[in-house]
Design a protein around this motif. Structure first.
Motif, mmCIF file in Angstrom:
data_model
loop_
_atom_site.group_PDB
_atom_site.id
_atom_site.type_symbol
_atom_site.label_atom_id
_atom_site.label_comp_id
_atom_site.label_asym_id
_atom_site.label_seq_id
_atom_site.Cartn_x
_atom_site.Cartn_y
_atom_site.Cartn_z
ATOM 1 N N SER A 155 50.082 42.528 53.205
ATOM 2 C CA SER A 155 50.449 42.763 51.804
ATOM 3 C C SER A 155 51.805 42.141 51.490
ATOM 4 N N LEU A 156 52.718 42.112 52.469
ATOM 5 C CA LEU A 156 53.994 41.436 52.274
ATOM 6 C C LEU A 156 53.778 39.944 52.082
ATOM 7 N N ALA A 157 52.853 39.375 52.862
ATOM 8 C CA ALA A 157 52.544 37.959 52.712
ATOM 9 C C ALA A 157 51.974 37.677 51.326
ATOM 10 N N GLY A 158 51.184 38.617 50.787
ATOM 11 C CA GLY A 158 50.642 38.443 49.441
ATOM 12 C C GLY A 158 51.732 38.454 48.393
ATOM 13 N N ALA A 159 52.716 39.342 48.546
ATOM 14 C CA ALA A 159 53.840 39.383 47.605
ATOM 15 C C ALA A 159 54.656 38.098 47.699
ATOM 16 N N LEU A 160 54.826 37.588 48.915
ATOM 17 C CA LEU A 160 55.557 36.333 49.096
ATOM 18 C C LEU A 160 54.781 35.163 48.476
ATOM 19 N N ALA A 161 53.462 35.205 48.576
ATOM 20 C CA ALA A 161 52.648 34.158 47.956
ATOM 21 C C ALA A 161 52.824 34.161 46.446
ATOM 22 N N LEU A 162 52.896 35.354 45.858
ATOM 23 C CA LEU A 162 53.129 35.465 44.420
ATOM 24 C C LEU A 162 54.473 34.855 44.049
ATOM 25 N N ALA A 163 55.515 35.187 44.828
ATOM 26 C CA ALA A 163 56.840 34.639 44.555
ATOM 27 C C ALA A 163 56.850 33.126 44.722
ATOM 28 N N LEU A 164 56.150 32.625 45.724
ATOM 29 C CA LEU A 164 56.085 31.181 45.956
ATOM 30 C C LEU A 164 55.394 30.477 44.795
ATOM 31 N N GLY A 165 54.262 31.046 44.348
ATOM 32 C CA GLY A 165 53.541 30.433 43.236
ATOM 33 C C GLY A 165 54.354 30.415 41.956
ATOM 34 N N ILE A 166 55.008 31.520 41.650
ATOM 35 C CA ILE A 166 55.838 31.579 40.445
ATOM 36 C C ILE A 166 57.043 30.653 40.585
ATOM 37 N N GLY A 167 57.595 30.564 41.789
ATOM 38 C CA GLY A 167 58.707 29.637 42.000
ATOM 39 C C GLY A 167 58.316 28.201 41.742
ATOM 40 N N ILE A 168 57.123 27.819 42.187
ATOM 41 C CA ILE A 168 56.637 26.453 41.976
ATOM 42 C C ILE A 168 56.502 26.153 40.488
ATOM 43 N N MET A 263 47.500 28.530 43.047
ATOM 44 C CA MET A 263 47.894 29.933 43.178
ATOM 45 C C MET A 263 46.811 30.727 43.878
ATOM 46 N N MET A 264 45.562 30.455 43.601
ATOM 47 C CA MET A 264 44.457 31.139 44.264
ATOM 48 C C MET A 264 44.473 30.868 45.761
ATOM 49 N N ILE A 265 44.689 29.618 46.132
ATOM 50 C CA ILE A 265 44.752 29.265 47.556
ATOM 51 C C ILE A 265 45.911 29.968 48.246
ATOM 52 N N LEU A 266 47.071 29.955 47.595
ATOM 53 C CA LEU A 266 48.242 30.615 48.180
ATOM 54 C C LEU A 266 47.982 32.101 48.412
ATOM 55 N N ASP A 267 47.405 32.756 47.423
ATOM 56 C CA ASP A 267 47.194 34.204 47.531
ATOM 57 C C ASP A 267 46.150 34.535 48.586
ATOM 58 N N VAL A 268 45.046 33.774 48.612
ATOM 59 C CA VAL A 268 43.984 34.060 49.576
ATOM 60 C C VAL A 268 44.415 33.691 50.991
ATOM 61 N N ALA A 269 45.072 32.538 51.130
ATOM 62 C CA ALA A 269 45.467 32.076 52.453
ATOM 63 C C ALA A 269 46.589 32.908 53.060
ATOM 64 N N LEU A 270 47.590 33.266 52.237
ATOM 65 C CA LEU A 270 48.741 33.998 52.748
ATOM 66 C C LEU A 270 48.565 35.504 52.656
ATOM 67 N N GLY A 271 47.800 35.959 51.650
ATOM 68 C CA GLY A 271 47.642 37.393 51.466
ATOM 69 C C GLY A 271 46.454 37.943 52.200
#
Length: 271
Positions: A155-168, A263-271
């Protein structure tokens, strides 16, 4: 990265993550040191991409988890997500009616909010980007705040994926403020400062969001869907129309698709 963030509490995690998203806004604003004008097709493509990231994040990182958390809800599995989503949209709609702002592609006559004509174009542009950085910061803060209630590395990885996507997607937002100001004759330094300033609200909103839900578990589904509703309102009211009003509809639409997929890839892959 995940191991590093595990050393901090959720509020600090949210703050650190949004320092990155703010930094990405500043990186986008640095384009003013390379050019004075912005290609309209590039701007519209970047705005479309940002919209795609925000739409994907609204479901994969916010609404989806909110629905999962509500499976045992006595008011119905759909109620928390639907209620929070609607309240999030109403919240941003209310701010939109009060906060003076000007969308990047708009003329001064199209400025919105309370008495916008008395303010400079530069200030109105910053307020416009700030307006939709608020739900982005809240979304990140709420995602990290949820970790206080039994969060795992996944779940931490999912939150980080969200931050990464929004940062991009904050990269084009910084450029969307700074480059038009430079084109209007403002100095490179001032254009950059205004551009990066628009991202400052994200760490503030993130800390507020994380603190609000970190220790109030029943609010989590409502809070997650609240952030989703706020972001979707911004996308439909500002980002998508702004990306298409200059005629680059196909480019903006395809860019939105790519942003969504990323964003979908980031969330599924990291989360």
């Amino acid at each position: 990265m995940v191991e590093f963030f595990m050393n901090f509490n959720p509020v600090m995690q949210a703050f650190l993550a949004t320092l990155f998203t703010w930094a990405m806004t500043a990186v986008g604003a640095t384009l003013v040191f390379a050019t004075k004008t912005i290609n309209q097709r590039m701007l519209d493509g970047m705005l479309g991409f940002a919209g795609g990231v925000m739409i994907a994040a609204s479901y994969w990182s916010l609404l989806g988890p909110a629905i999962e958390m509500s499976e045992d809800s006595v008011v119905g599995v759909w109620f928390p997500a639907a209620t929070g989503f609607l309240l999030g949209g109403i919240f941003i709609w209310s701010i939109d009616k009060i906060l003076p702002h000007l969308h990047p592609n708009a003329e001064m006559t199209d400025a919105e909010g309370y008495r916008p004509k008395k303010m400079k174009r530069s200030t109105l542009l910053v307020f416009a980007i700030t307006l939709h950085n608020i739900p982005e910061g809240l979304a990140i803060g709420i995602a990290f705040g949820a970790l206080a209630n039994g969060g795992t590395e996944s779940s931490l990885a999912g939150a980080l994926a969200l931050a990464l996507g929004i940062g991009i997607q904050n990269f084009p937002e910084g450029a969307a403020v700074a480059l038009p100001l430079r084109g209007d004759g403002m100095s490179r330094r001032k254009s950059f400062m205004y551009g990066q300033f628009s991202g400052m609200v994200e760490p503030i909103a993130a800390v507020i969001g994380a603190m609000a839900v970190a220790f109030i578990e029943p609010l989590l589904p409502y809070a997650l869907s609240f952030a989703a509703g706020a972001m979707i309102f911004v996308v439909t009211e500002e980002v998508i129309p702004g990306s298409q009003e200059k005629g680059n509809k196909d480019l903006a639409s395809m860019s939105l698709m790519f942003g969504f997929i990323l964003m979908m890839i980031l969330d599924v892959a990291l989360g």
